[in-house]
Design a protein around this motif. Sequence first.
Motif, PDB file in Angstrom:
ATOM      1  N   PHE A  70      41.006  31.123  28.818  1.00  0.00           N
ATOM      2  CA  PHE A  70      40.626  32.492  29.193  1.00  0.00           C
ATOM      3  C   PHE A  70      39.120  32.630  29.380  1.00  0.00           C
ATOM      4  O   PHE A  70      38.656  33.036  30.441  1.00  0.00           O
ATOM      5  N   PHE A  71      38.335  32.276  28.377  1.00  0.00           N
ATOM      6  CA  PHE A  71      36.894  32.530  28.423  1.00  0.00           C
ATOM      7  C   PHE A  71      36.143  31.626  29.392  1.00  0.00           C
ATOM      8  O   PHE A  71      35.025  31.936  29.781  1.00  0.00           O
ATOM      9  N   TRP A  76      41.029  30.267  37.816  1.00  0.00           N
ATOM     10  CA  TRP A  76      40.357  31.542  38.017  1.00  0.00           C
ATOM     11  C   TRP A  76      40.857  32.281  39.257  1.00  0.00           C
ATOM     12  O   TRP A  76      41.234  33.451  39.178  1.00  0.00           O
ATOM     13  N   TYR A  77      40.858  31.638  40.393  1.00  0.00           N
ATOM     14  CA  TYR A  77      41.196  32.338  41.637  1.00  0.00           C
ATOM     15  C   TYR A  77      42.689  32.567  41.813  1.00  0.00           C
ATOM     16  O   TYR A  77      43.095  33.551  42.415  1.00  0.00           O
ATOM     17  N   THR A  78      43.499  31.672  41.270  1.00  0.00           N
ATOM     18  CA  THR A  78      44.939  31.778  41.513  1.00  0.00           C
ATOM     19  C   THR A  78      45.694  32.562  40.447  1.00  0.00           C
ATOM     20  O   THR A  78      46.691  33.212  40.752  1.00  0.00           O
ATOM     21  N   VAL A  79      45.235  32.503  39.194  1.00  0.00           N
ATOM     22  CA  VAL A  79      45.997  33.126  38.107  1.00  0.00           C
ATOM     23  C   VAL A  79      45.178  34.145  37.322  1.00  0.00           C
ATOM     24  O   VAL A  79      45.528  35.327  37.251  1.00  0.00           O
ATOM     25  N   LEU A  80      44.089  33.701  36.727  1.00  0.00           N
ATOM     26  CA  LEU A  80      43.384  34.530  35.764  1.00  0.00           C
ATOM     27  C   LEU A  80      42.714  35.756  36.375  1.00  0.00           C
ATOM     28  O   LEU A  80      42.871  36.869  35.873  1.00  0.00           O
ATOM     29  N   ARG A  81      41.974  35.559  37.445  1.00  0.00           N
ATOM     30  CA  ARG A  81      41.265  36.688  38.053  1.00  0.00           C
ATOM     31  C   ARG A  81      42.216  37.791  38.515  1.00  0.00           C
ATOM     32  O   ARG A  81      41.971  38.970  38.230  1.00  0.00           O
ATOM     33  N   PRO A  82      43.317  37.454  39.205  1.00  0.00           N
ATOM     34  CA  PRO A  82      44.262  38.520  39.568  1.00  0.00           C
ATOM     35  C   PRO A  82      44.843  39.241  38.344  1.00  0.00           C
ATOM     36  O   PRO A  82      45.025  40.460  38.376  1.00  0.00           O
ATOM     37  N   ARG A  83      45.091  38.509  37.262  1.00  0.00           N
ATOM     38  CA  ARG A  83      45.606  39.143  36.034  1.00  0.00           C
ATOM     39  C   ARG A  83      44.577  40.086  35.439  1.00  0.00           C
ATOM     40  O   ARG A  83      44.903  41.186  34.996  1.00  0.00           O
ATOM     41  N   GLY A  87      44.348  44.357  34.462  1.00  0.00           N
ATOM     42  CA  GLY A  87      44.295  44.671  33.043  1.00  0.00           C
ATOM     43  C   GLY A  87      43.294  45.753  32.697  1.00  0.00           C
ATOM     44  O   GLY A  87      42.810  46.504  33.552  1.00  0.00           O
ATOM     45  N   VAL A  88      42.980  45.822  31.423  1.00  0.00           N
ATOM     46  CA  VAL A  88      42.065  46.806  30.878  1.00  0.00           C
ATOM     47  C   VAL A  88      40.626  46.317  31.052  1.00  0.00           C
ATOM     48  O   VAL A  88      40.329  45.164  30.775  1.00  0.00           O
ATOM     49  N   ASN A  89      39.749  47.193  31.541  1.00  0.00           N
ATOM     50  CA  ASN A  89      38.319  46.902  31.703  1.00  0.00           C
ATOM     51  C   ASN A  89      38.064  45.679  32.587  1.00  0.00           C
ATOM     52  O   ASN A  89      37.331  44.757  32.206  1.00  0.00           O
ATOM     53  N   PRO A  90      38.636  45.646  33.781  1.00  0.00           N
ATOM     54  CA  PRO A  90      38.540  44.445  34.629  1.00  0.00           C
ATOM     55  C   PRO A  90      37.114  44.080  35.050  1.00  0.00           C
ATOM     56  O   PRO A  90      36.799  42.894  35.160  1.00  0.00           O
ATOM     57  N   SER A  98      33.040  35.131  34.911  1.00  0.00           N
ATOM     58  CA  SER A  98      32.283  34.528  36.022  1.00  0.00           C
ATOM     59  C   SER A  98      30.970  33.948  35.515  1.00  0.00           C
ATOM     60  O   SER A  98      30.583  32.835  35.889  1.00  0.00           O
ATOM     61  N   ARG A  99      30.285  34.701  34.663  1.00  0.00           N
ATOM     62  CA  ARG A  99      29.012  34.218  34.119  1.00  0.00           C
ATOM     63  C   ARG A  99      29.233  33.009  33.218  1.00  0.00           C
ATOM     64  O   ARG A  99      28.438  32.070  33.229  1.00  0.00           O
ATOM     65  N   ASN A 100      30.315  32.990  32.443  1.00  0.00           N
ATOM     66  CA  ASN A 100      30.625  31.822  31.615  1.00  0.00           C
ATOM     67  C   ASN A 100      30.812  30.583  32.484  1.00  0.00           C
ATOM     68  O   ASN A 100      30.306  29.502  32.156  1.00  0.00           O
TER      69      ASN A 100
END
Length: 163
Positions: A70-71, A76-83, A87-90, A98-100
């Motif tokens: 997660f962190f 990122w582009y296929t799964v996490l970012r769309p989720r 969600g809350v506070n996108p 992104s910064r991480n």
Amino acid sequence: MGWKMDDLTKEQRHKAMTSIRSKDTGIEVKLRKALWHSGYRYRKNYAALPGKPDIVLTKYKIAIFCDSEFFHGKDWYTVLRPRIRQGVNPEYWEKKISRNMERDNEINQRLNFLGWTVIRLWGKEISKNTEECVAIIKDCIFEQKVNNTDSLFEATEFFDDFE
């Protein structure tokens, strides 16, 4: 779609987030134990290097990071970012992750420039396939030994020319 990323209350989320550790996480401990049992000695959270790698094999100049999916933005582009966008506070989470990822790349470059090999392993890989992760590290060590041996042979051949 109506799917929500977070079903926890604010208090439950706060408790969950405050329990997240930055060092000595379960995945780090699991990998360290496996390396120790394989005979490798290491430094942990080595502050002398950029990014304070989770595990450092100073003898071989190998810096190992145990990254959570997660962190650190796995898929990122296929799964996490769309989720995250659903969600809350996108905005907050997208900016943070992104910064991480940018920081991870910067640290990789700095360590490579200093002559270090960087290995980044995902938490689930470590949890499910610890021995495979250790094998990746052993392969890296083997490559370095072979490369150092080649350099030694080259130096020996160089000095043989003067005899």
